[in-house]
Each structure stands twice: as structure tokens, then as C-alpha cells.
Design an enzyme around this catalytic site. Structure first.
Site, PDB file in Angstrom:
ATOM      1  N   ARG A 151       0.505  -1.274  -0.201  1.00  0.00           N
ATOM      2  CA  ARG A 151      -0.060   0.007   0.340  1.00  0.00           C
ATOM      3  C   ARG A 151       0.860   1.410  -0.148  1.00  0.00           C
ATOM      4  O   ARG A 151       0.428   1.890  -0.397  1.00  0.00           O
ATOM      5  CB  ARG A 151      -1.471  -0.426   1.172  1.00  0.00           C
ATOM      6  CG  ARG A 151      -1.816  -0.939   1.381  1.00  0.00           C
ATOM      7  CD  ARG A 151      -3.344  -0.922   2.194  1.00  0.00           C
ATOM      8  NE  ARG A 151      -4.187  -1.781   1.301  1.00  0.00           N
ATOM      9  CZ  ARG A 151      -5.323  -1.642   1.976  1.00  0.00           C
ATOM     10  NH1 ARG A 151      -5.104  -2.039   3.927  1.00  0.00           N
ATOM     11  NH2 ARG A 151      -6.208  -2.096   2.324  1.00  0.00           N
ATOM     12  N   LYS A 207     -19.485 -16.126   1.776  1.00  0.00           N
ATOM     13  CA  LYS A 207     -20.900 -15.581   2.041  1.00  0.00           C
ATOM     14  C   LYS A 207     -21.846 -15.497   1.070  1.00  0.00           C
ATOM     15  O   LYS A 207     -21.425 -14.321   0.041  1.00  0.00           O
ATOM     16  CB  LYS A 207     -21.261 -15.374   3.856  1.00  0.00           C
ATOM     17  CG  LYS A 207     -20.435 -15.393   4.923  1.00  0.00           C
ATOM     18  CD  LYS A 207     -20.381 -14.303   5.324  1.00  0.00           C
ATOM     19  CE  LYS A 207     -20.503 -14.506   6.866  1.00  0.00           C
ATOM     20  NZ  LYS A 207     -20.528 -12.901   7.874  1.00  0.00           N
ATOM     21  N   GLY A 249     -10.839  -7.974  -0.405  1.00  0.00           N
ATOM     22  CA  GLY A 249      -8.892  -8.141  -0.147  1.00  0.00           C
ATOM     23  C   GLY A 249      -8.682  -9.443  -0.346  1.00  0.00           C
ATOM     24  O   GLY A 249      -7.927 -10.431  -0.491  1.00  0.00           O
ATOM     25  N   GLY A 280     -14.206  -3.422   0.345  1.00  0.00           N
ATOM     26  CA  GLY A 280     -15.528  -2.963   0.665  1.00  0.00           C
ATOM     27  C   GLY A 280     -15.906  -1.984  -0.443  1.00  0.00           C
ATOM     28  O   GLY A 280     -16.940  -1.951  -0.632  1.00  0.00           O
TER      29      GLY A 280
HETATM   30  P1  AMP Z   1     -15.339 -13.368   0.998  1.00  0.00           P
HETATM   31  O1  AMP Z   1     -14.266 -12.053   2.096  1.00  0.00           O
HETATM   32  O2  AMP Z   1     -16.562 -13.453   1.215  1.00  0.00           O
HETATM   33  O3  AMP Z   1     -14.464 -13.161  -0.345  1.00  0.00           O
HETATM   34  O4  AMP Z   1     -14.665 -14.837   1.485  1.00  0.00           O
HETATM   35  C1  AMP Z   1     -12.832 -15.099   1.322  1.00  0.00           C
HETATM   36  C2  AMP Z   1     -12.801 -16.246   2.262  1.00  0.00           C
HETATM   37  O5  AMP Z   1     -13.499 -17.197   2.224  1.00  0.00           O
HETATM   38  C3  AMP Z   1     -11.581 -16.718   2.123  1.00  0.00           C
HETATM   39  O6  AMP Z   1     -11.038 -16.675   3.662  1.00  0.00           O
HETATM   40  C4  AMP Z   1     -11.913 -17.974   1.664  1.00  0.00           C
HETATM   41  O7  AMP Z   1     -11.157 -19.690   3.066  1.00  0.00           O
HETATM   42  C5  AMP Z   1     -12.844 -18.555   2.095  1.00  0.00           C
HETATM   43  N1  AMP Z   1     -13.391 -19.505   1.574  1.00  0.00           N
HETATM   44  C6  AMP Z   1     -13.585 -20.322   0.044  1.00  0.00           C
HETATM   45  N2  AMP Z   1     -14.319 -21.479   0.170  1.00  0.00           N
HETATM   46  C7  AMP Z   1     -14.958 -21.691   0.549  1.00  0.00           C
HETATM   47  C8  AMP Z   1     -15.577 -22.490   1.375  1.00  0.00           C
HETATM   48  N3  AMP Z   1     -15.945 -23.516   0.683  1.00  0.00           N
HETATM   49  N4  AMP Z   1     -15.687 -23.003   2.524  1.00  0.00           N
HETATM   50  C9  AMP Z   1     -15.575 -22.014   3.528  1.00  0.00           C
HETATM   51  N5  AMP Z   1     -15.092 -21.033   3.270  1.00  0.00           N
HETATM   52  C10 AMP Z   1     -14.347 -20.917   1.815  1.00  0.00           C
END
Ligand code: AMP
Length: 393
Positions: free
Chosen positions: A35, A202, A351, A374
Site C-alpha cells: 500500500r 457468504k 481483499g 468494501g
Molecule cells: P469473502 O471475504 O467473502 O470473499 O470470503 C473469502 C473467504 O472465503 C476466504 O477466507 C476463503 O477461505 C473462504 N472460502 C472460500 N471457499 C470456501 C468454502 N468452500 N468454505 C468455507 N470458506 C470458503
């Protein structure tokens, strides 16, 4: 019209630049200075054009007096001095005599860094709640304000919106300009076909993105943890995979409305738990009730690549598996490998996705990696970013 730093005459002007120096620090040492490096073009441009440069940034979250020692920007000033090849004066206060005196003693091409703007959060959250007096005070220290912190552009804080509301001459630095140009192009005039890859943990975090983009993109490829709520909505066994019960209805509705647009995994890698690194291959219809899905499988990679190879623009937010575990990073890696050598526009936001692309070695192979998780999500959701809107005078 939003002005750029290059639209101003900076000579002998006090230029306030909001940077994003929110870097990880361990035992007093910066562990990743990307950064800081990314801020150099804008700062160097201001210095080369004769400005007196006054830098602001936040670092972490300041909740108590004790947080102050480990969240001081002093280490950043040292690192910046090294990269800029000039002494960066560090001002260990966020307001008051010390700040005002240091600024009044500045000469052309001097640069100072003011202490962590979030130290002001100990004062009734003055920074994070955009306290009117604080924004006005910081604005009074300069002639021109440049926002170059994309990572906080979706927040209305005193150090971005507050300062900008109190100055006439405001604009963006090179980093924010690059973010806006890249997102605007893919969101308003993409080279079609355009595919959206969504992954991560999620569904709930990505609903706004799906709703805003489902009419604009040709395909939505879903992997990662969020795929399992969609698979459950289709009636598949998902075992212990990550599930958001409250969003099953939303997923059902999307699958009924856009059956050809939304593409789900047809196979996956299962593990006993999130901490296990032993994976078992399974097609989606043979998933086990005591296991969880941790990565997409080879046939899904093949399916996704067929679609992506026919796309000219790819927007990607969220890894397709638990990529932090090397055994479960294959899906994300293979999809990346399969698209980067093609002549395509690839925009990566978020991120974790940015971290995945960088740690898997594909940083220079994509068109743009957004520096703001975000903020990039909010742009994909079709929202206006307050830190940018306020610059439109
Ligand atoms: P996000 O911040 O929503 O983009 O989520 C990123 C996170 O999702 C990372 O830390 C990944 O390890 C997690 N992730 C990706 N695939 C899976 C999965 N199948 N089950 C649980 N967590 C996951």
C-alpha cells in the site's frame, strides 16, 4: 466533474493527500508494504510539481489509549522516507500547535505525515463519524485536497468527506483514478460477453452485487463457500458445508429467474473440517453428509473455463475455495491460470481475491486488482461512494 491531481497547479501549494497506509504491522515491523508503494506515484507527482505535501491516513482501529503505541504511523514515515528518497517529517499529533507549526515551517517539496487519523476516534469517534469541526480543521491546514485512499472511499469519515466538504479545490490521486476508470469501463461499457465470478464465504455479502449485475452480465459463475447455499436451494446434499439458511429462498428465486445465467459447481473437493488438509473428490450429487465442500473440482474448472474463454471481460470477487490452504487452492489457481494468458479484461476486487491472485503469483497477469475490498463491492452493487461523490464539485 471530478478533478485529477494533474488538473491543479500545485506549485508552492499546501496539498493534503489522504492515502491508505493501513498496512499490516507485526512486532513494530511492516509485513507488507504494497500500500505504501502504491501511494508513491501521487506523492512523487506532487513533490515534483513543487507542492508542500501533507499526508493523512488511518491505521487499524483505535479503541483505547493503549492501542495508540502499536497503531502509530511513525513506522510508515520511515518506510516512506526510504521509498521517496527524502525525509518524511512525522507529526506525532492529529491537531494542535505541533501540527500547525510543522506545516507553517514547510518549504516547497517538503513532505510530512500526520499521525493516525483514527487517534481522533478516542474523541467521540470524531474521525469515523465525520465530526464537522474536525473535517473543517484538517481542511484549514491546506489549499488543495487529493483523495488517494480507495479502501476507505465507501466510508464517510472526517479525513476524506470532512476535508473535501470544506475545500473548493479537491480531486483524486492516480491510485483512485485508476480504480474508477477500470470499474467505470466494466460497469458501463464492457467489452462483451462479460462474466462475473463470485466466490468467498457468504451469499449474504454478495446479494447486492448479484442483484445489480445479473441484468448486465452474461454469466455468473459461483464457487467457494457461497455456492453451497445455492446447491442446497437446488436440493443437493451439502453436508457440513457453509450454509446460510436465511438466503436459501433468495438463491431459489435467482435460480428460477436466471437458470441459464447462473452456473454452479458440478463437482468439488470435500474435507472432514475446515482445518483438515486432506481432500476427497466428489461429484456434487454424491456429497457426503459428514463432510464439507472446500474447493471446486476439475470438471467445474473445465466448465467455468469454457465459459470464461468465450468472455472478453471477467469480473472476479471471492476465491473459489479455501485458497489459504494450499491443498484447496487448486480451483482458484486453475481458473486464474486458464484465463490470464488470454487477451481479456480481468478485474479482480475484494481483499481476499486480491490476496489470492497475488499469493498465487498472478499479480501482473490481470488488468486490475482493486485495492479496496468494501469499496469495490459497493461499486459492483451500483452504489455511489461518499468519499468520491463529495469530490464532484
Ligand atoms: P469473502 O471475504 O467473502 O470473499 O470470503 C473469502 C473467504 O472465503 C476466504 O477466507 C476463503 O477461505 C473462504 N472460502 C472460500 N471457499 C470456501 C468454502 N468452500 N468454505 C468455507 N470458506 C470458503
Amino acid at each position: 466533474m471530478i478533478k485529477k491531481i494533474s488538473d491543479f497547479n500545485l506549485d508552492n501549494k499546501k496539498v493534503l493527500i489522504r492515502c491508505d497506509f493501513n498496512v499490516p504491522i507485526k512486532e513494530g515491523k511492516i509485513t507488507d508494504d504494497n500500500r505504501i508503494k502504491e501511494s508513491l506515484d501521487t506523492i512523487n507527482y506532487a513533490l515534483d510539481n513543487g507542492a508542500k505535501v501533507i499526508l493523512f491516513s488511518h491505521l487499524g482501529r483505535v479503541k483505547s489509549e493503549e492501542d495508540k503505541e502499536k497503531l502509530s504511523l511513525r513506522v510508515v514515515a520511515d518506510k516512506l522516507s526510504f521509498y521517496l528518497n527524502t525525509k518524511v517529517g512525522f507529526i506525532s499529533e492529529t491537531r494542535g500547535n505541533k501540527v500547525e507549526e510543522a506545516i507553517s515551517n514547510m518549504k516547497k517539496r517538503d513532505v510530512v505525515l500526520i499521525e493516525n487519523t483514527r487517534f481522533e476516534d478516542l474523541n467521540n469517534k470524531a474521525e469515523s463519524k465525520n465530526d464537522e469541526m474536525l473535517g473543517k480543521y484538517w481542511a484549514s491546514l491546506g489549499d488543495i485536497f487529493i483523495n488517494d485512499a480507495f479502501g476507505t472511499a465507501h466510508r464517510s469519515h472526517a479525513s476524506n468527506v470532512g476535508i473535501a466538504s470544506n475545500l473548493e479545490d479537491v480531486g483524486v490521486g492516480f491510485l483512485v483514478e485508476k480504480e474508477l476508470v477500470n470499474f467505470e469501463k466494466v460497469l458501463t461499457d464492457p467489452d462483451k460477453p462479460i462474466s462475473l465470478i463470485l466466490g468467498g464465504a457468504k451469499v449474504s455479502d454478495k446479494i447486492g452485487v448479484i442483484e445489480n449485475l445479473v441484468h448486465k452480465v452474461d454469466n455468473i459463475l459461483i464457487g467457494g463457500g457461497m455456492a453451497y447455499t445455492f446447491l442446497k436451494a437446488k436440493g443437493y446434499e451439502i453436508g457440513n458445508s457453509i450454509l446460510e439458511e436465511d438466503y436459501i429462498e433468495f438463491c431459489k428465486e435467482m435460480l428460477v429467474k436466471y437458470p441459464d445465467k447462473i452456473k454452479l459447481p458440478i463437482d468439488n473437493i470435500l474435507a472432514k473440517s475446515i482445518d483438515d488438509d486432506l481432500g476427497f473428490y466428489s461429484t456434487i450429487d454424491a456429497n457426503k453428509e459428514d463432510m464439507m465442500g472446500v474447493d471446486i473440482g476439475d470438471e467445474t474448472v473445465k466448465n467455468f473455463l469454457e465459459i470464461l474463454n468465450n468472455s472478453n471481460t471477467i469480473l472476479w470477487n471471492g476465491p473459489l475455495g479455501i485458497f489459504e490452504h494450499s491443498s484447496f487452492s487448486k480451483g482458484t489457481k486453475e481458473v486464474l491460470r486458464g484465463i490470464v494468458n488470454e487477451d481479456k479484461t480481468i478485474i479482480v476486487g475484494g481483499g481476499d481475491t486480491a490476496a489470492a491472485v497475488i499469493s498465487l503469483g498472478f499479480k501482473d497477469a490481470v488488468t486490475h486488482i482493486s485495492t479496496g475490498g468494501g469499496a469495490s463491492l459497493e461499486l459492483l452493487e451500483g452504489k455511489e461512494l461518499p468519499g468520491i461523490k463529495v469530490l464532484d464539485k
